[in-house]
Scaffold this motif. Structure first.
Motif, mmCIF file in Angstrom:
data_model
loop_
_atom_site.group_PDB
_atom_site.id
_atom_site.type_symbol
_atom_site.label_atom_id
_atom_site.label_comp_id
_atom_site.label_asym_id
_atom_site.label_seq_id
_atom_site.Cartn_x
_atom_site.Cartn_y
_atom_site.Cartn_z
ATOM 1 N N UNK A 170 0.623 -1.619 0.223
ATOM 2 C CA UNK A 170 0.194 0.289 0.142
ATOM 3 C C UNK A 170 0.906 1.178 -0.081
ATOM 4 N N UNK A 171 0.232 2.564 -0.823
ATOM 5 C CA UNK A 171 1.232 3.863 -0.328
ATOM 6 C C UNK A 171 -0.033 4.556 0.406
ATOM 7 N N UNK A 172 -1.256 3.971 0.252
ATOM 8 C CA UNK A 172 -2.328 5.075 1.449
ATOM 9 C C UNK A 172 -3.127 5.331 1.066
ATOM 10 N N UNK A 173 -4.403 4.904 2.479
ATOM 11 C CA UNK A 173 -5.502 4.911 1.663
ATOM 12 C C UNK A 173 -5.611 6.027 2.845
ATOM 13 N N UNK A 174 -7.349 6.944 2.589
ATOM 14 C CA UNK A 174 -8.150 7.605 3.266
ATOM 15 C C UNK A 174 -9.629 8.050 2.714
ATOM 16 N N UNK A 175 -10.138 8.884 3.591
ATOM 17 C CA UNK A 175 -11.388 8.943 3.521
ATOM 18 C C UNK A 175 -11.698 10.266 2.645
ATOM 19 N N UNK A 176 -12.953 9.763 2.078
ATOM 20 C CA UNK A 176 -13.163 11.332 1.422
ATOM 21 C C UNK A 176 -14.322 11.284 1.037
ATOM 22 N N UNK A 217 -18.115 9.454 1.548
ATOM 23 C CA UNK A 217 -18.616 8.106 1.717
ATOM 24 C C UNK A 217 -17.538 7.685 1.181
ATOM 25 N N UNK A 218 -16.790 7.906 0.425
ATOM 26 C CA UNK A 218 -15.492 6.881 -0.213
ATOM 27 C C UNK A 218 -14.504 6.805 0.308
ATOM 28 N N UNK A 219 -14.355 5.704 0.339
ATOM 29 C CA UNK A 219 -12.409 5.775 0.773
ATOM 30 C C UNK A 219 -11.382 5.576 -0.921
ATOM 31 N N UNK A 220 -10.126 6.058 -0.665
ATOM 32 C CA UNK A 220 -9.383 5.422 -1.561
ATOM 33 C C UNK A 220 -8.409 5.089 -1.188
ATOM 34 N N UNK A 221 -7.910 4.088 -2.020
ATOM 35 C CA UNK A 221 -6.780 3.348 -1.940
ATOM 36 C C UNK A 221 -5.639 3.616 -2.810
ATOM 37 N N UNK A 222 -4.403 3.400 -2.793
ATOM 38 C CA UNK A 222 -3.712 3.511 -3.524
ATOM 39 C C UNK A 222 -2.024 2.643 -3.484
ATOM 40 N N UNK A 223 -2.115 1.786 -3.917
ATOM 41 C CA UNK A 223 -1.133 0.353 -4.095
ATOM 42 C C UNK A 223 -0.362 0.481 -5.561
ATOM 43 N N UNK A 224 0.559 -0.047 -5.303
ATOM 44 C CA UNK A 224 1.257 -0.977 -6.649
ATOM 45 C C UNK A 224 0.455 -2.182 -6.848
ATOM 46 N N UNK A 225 -0.128 -2.327 -8.171
ATOM 47 C CA UNK A 225 -0.571 -3.621 -8.489
ATOM 48 C C UNK A 225 0.464 -4.391 -9.011
ATOM 49 N N UNK A 226 0.234 -5.756 -8.686
ATOM 50 C CA UNK A 226 0.390 -6.494 -9.671
ATOM 51 C C UNK A 226 -0.067 -7.303 -10.623
ATOM 52 N N UNK A 227 -0.334 -7.608 -11.981
ATOM 53 C CA UNK A 227 -1.422 -8.125 -13.414
ATOM 54 C C UNK A 227 -1.253 -9.777 -11.923
ATOM 55 N N UNK A 228 -0.087 -10.086 -12.396
ATOM 56 C CA UNK A 228 -0.303 -11.883 -11.101
ATOM 57 C C UNK A 228 1.101 -11.383 -10.560
ATOM 58 N N UNK A 229 1.774 -12.692 -9.721
ATOM 59 C CA UNK A 229 2.691 -12.638 -9.247
ATOM 60 C C UNK A 229 2.509 -14.458 -9.040
ATOM 61 N N UNK A 230 4.244 -15.212 -8.934
ATOM 62 C CA UNK A 230 4.521 -16.852 -8.594
ATOM 63 C C UNK A 230 3.119 -17.177 -9.354
ATOM 64 N N UNK A 231 3.477 -17.122 -10.604
ATOM 65 C CA UNK A 231 2.425 -18.356 -12.048
ATOM 66 C C UNK A 231 3.550 -19.056 -12.721
ATOM 67 N N UNK A 232 3.831 -17.296 -13.203
ATOM 68 C CA UNK A 232 4.954 -18.665 -14.727
ATOM 69 C C UNK A 232 6.034 -19.244 -13.640
ATOM 70 N N UNK A 233 6.524 -19.061 -12.491
ATOM 71 C CA UNK A 233 7.341 -19.715 -11.418
ATOM 72 C C UNK A 233 7.157 -19.613 -10.233
ATOM 73 N N UNK A 234 8.140 -20.569 -9.573
ATOM 74 C CA UNK A 234 7.296 -20.483 -7.851
ATOM 75 C C UNK A 234 8.164 -19.762 -7.497
ATOM 76 N N UNK A 235 9.596 -19.601 -7.974
ATOM 77 C CA UNK A 235 10.249 -18.258 -7.445
ATOM 78 C C UNK A 235 9.697 -17.141 -7.692
ATOM 79 N N UNK A 236 8.898 -16.425 -8.240
ATOM 80 C CA UNK A 236 8.898 -15.138 -9.214
ATOM 81 C C UNK A 236 8.078 -14.926 -8.707
ATOM 82 N N UNK A 237 7.853 -13.869 -7.264
ATOM 83 C CA UNK A 237 7.472 -13.083 -6.685
ATOM 84 C C UNK A 237 6.796 -11.537 -8.066
#
Ligand SMILES: [Fe+2]
Length: 445
Positions: free
Chosen positions: A264-270, A272-292
């Motif tokens: 997470x970078x951060x989250x806050x309320x605005x 009636x809304x909650x805003x969340x910002x984070x680094x999103x990965x399309x996928x992880x640990x998929x093509x190889x078990x050792x690949x985070x």
């Protein structure tokens, strides 16, 4: 097989070093009176490259003591969980534990005066002294159903510490609340019908964020001795908003497109809304078990409409990055700036990157301090100049490995300008392997 986490600067350090009066280029600000500590995986002894994974490795903490414009010392120490003491041929420091996962390699935190190395998935925090020696486990007086978490969020107003914990021993997780005095004040079950990896959380004025994403415990992988959390194609992805002092029944779940979030970078309320910002990965640990890290992660925003019960997702930056940090006085409130590691393109498996990025949410700009092709930066911690200084008035601190010299520097940047010229560079006599997370601990009165 060559394991990428056992070679180059991702490979472990093999000795413990203590060095005094380090060489400095530039001028260390006199306000910086404290310790910068950073921890990471550091295998000990011969590792089987087929099975070795940094997330399960022994932890090593690296520290620098800064004071009066001087870098008084650098130390690196293995965290002496029993297996490490055994490998080193030492009398064990720690007693027996029933922890499902006995390592402490992911983060260092200080709460209620205790400095602790922490991991997740059932691992207990390990208390360290100011010279980084291992002291004891902290089992929070036996109140944790499993271990603690790698990431927790401290409310800057109340001093309470919120974390989402989990373990392979049980489905779902727990919301653990620790008071400013270090005593556990709440443990609430989070019901999930399998065992997701929950690496981080986020805190707003009223809510705790729960990541229920499709990286789950795989018993077959565990039996074979591999890292046991893997991508589960087709499983739902959802984010839960749990009232800070609520129960499982109060969680509001929002389905999102499949992805994984470590940080997470951060989250806050605005309203009636909650805003969340984070680094999103399309996928992880998929093509190889050792690949985070599989696909270049980017900064995304999820906006939860609590009245309508809907969520809106959008990518807000196209820079490949990870390890976001903010001015922690802004946790749970709207922030303007976040700082991340800008990754080297094509090297998404690496735990370090080419530079430090500053994301400005108001100007909608991203500035990168680029260290160049042979230098790799780790997570940058923001340190305010003073308790009442403005949000980006302070410094960023990061350990940067120079591949040509095979040595690491502690680089201090001006967070306000991200100027090409660092404020100060502290030269270490050794290399610090690429690692996970760190923190600045000001000297306590
Ligand atoms: Fe992390």
């Amino acid at each position: 097989m060559e394991n990428p986490y056992l070679t180059g600067n991702q490979g472990p350090a093999d000795v413990e070093t203590t060095a005094y009066d380090l060489e400095i280029t530039g001028a260390l600000p006199h306000e910086l009176d404290g310790r910068y500590l950073r921890i990471g995986p550091n295998a000990i002894g011969d590792m089987d490259p087929v099975h070795y994974h940094p997330f399960m490795a022994s932890g090593m903490v690296h520290g620098l003591r800064l004071r009066d414009g001087q870098a008084q010392w650098y130390r690196n120490r293995w965290v002496r969980v029993p297996s490490v003491s055994g490998q080193l041929g030492e009398v064990p420091v720690l007693g027996a534990t029933t922890a499902a996962h006995d390592t402490a390699n992911t983060h260092v935190i200080r709460h209620a005066g205790k400095l602790m190395a922490v991991s997740e998935a059932g691992a207990l925090p390990v208390v360290l002294d100011e010279q980084l020696a291992t002291v004891s486990y902290n089992d929070f007086e036996g109140k944790l159903p499993h271990g603690y978490a790698a990431h927790s969020k401290r409310d800057p107003n109340t001093g309470e510490l919120f974390a989402v914990t989990y373990s392979a021993a049980e489905n779902g997780g727990q919301l653990v609340v620790v008071g400013a005095d270090g005593a556990v004040t709440g443990v609430e079950r989070i019901e999930i019908d399998d065992k997701p990896m929950i690496h981080d959380t986020a805190l707003t004025a009223n809510h705790v964020v729960i990541y229920d994403l499709p990286v789950t415990f795989n018993p077959d992988a565990a039996k074979l001795g591999f890292y046991p959390y893997v991508w589960q194609q087709g499983r739902r992805s959802r984010i839960g908003l749990m009232p800070r002092y609520g129960t499982n029944a109060d969680i509001r779940w929002f389905e999102i497109e499949p992805c994984f979030v470590y940080h997470t970078a951060n989250a806050y309320e605005d309203g009636d809304r909650v805003v969340l910002e984070a680094f999103r990965h399309e996928r992880v640990f998929d093509s190889a078990w050792w690949k985070p890290l599989e696909v270049a992660p980017a900064l995304w925003r999820w906006t939860f409409d609590l009245k309508a019960g809907t969520v809106h997702s959008e990518q807000i930056d196209d820079l490949a990055g990870e390890f976001p940090r903010i001015d922690e006085r802004r946790i749970g409130a709207e922030h303007r700036y976040s700082y991340g590691v800008a990754l080297h393109h094509g090297e998404v498996g690496n735990l370090a990157g080419r530079g430090i990025a500053k994301h400005d949410r108001v100007a909608k700009t991203t500035q990168v301090h680029d260290f160049g092709p042979s230098r790799f930066a780790g997570e940058a911690v923001f340190i305010p100049r003073a308790n009442d200084s403005a949000e980006d008035d302070g410094w960023l601190m990061s350990l940067v490995h120079d591949g040509e010299r095979d040595r690491t520097d502690l680089v201090v940047l001006d967070a306000g300008t991200l100027s090409a010229e660092p404020v100060a560079v502290v030269h270490l006599p050794v290399r610090v392997p690429a690692g996970f997370h760190g923190e600045w601990f000001p000297t306590q009165d």
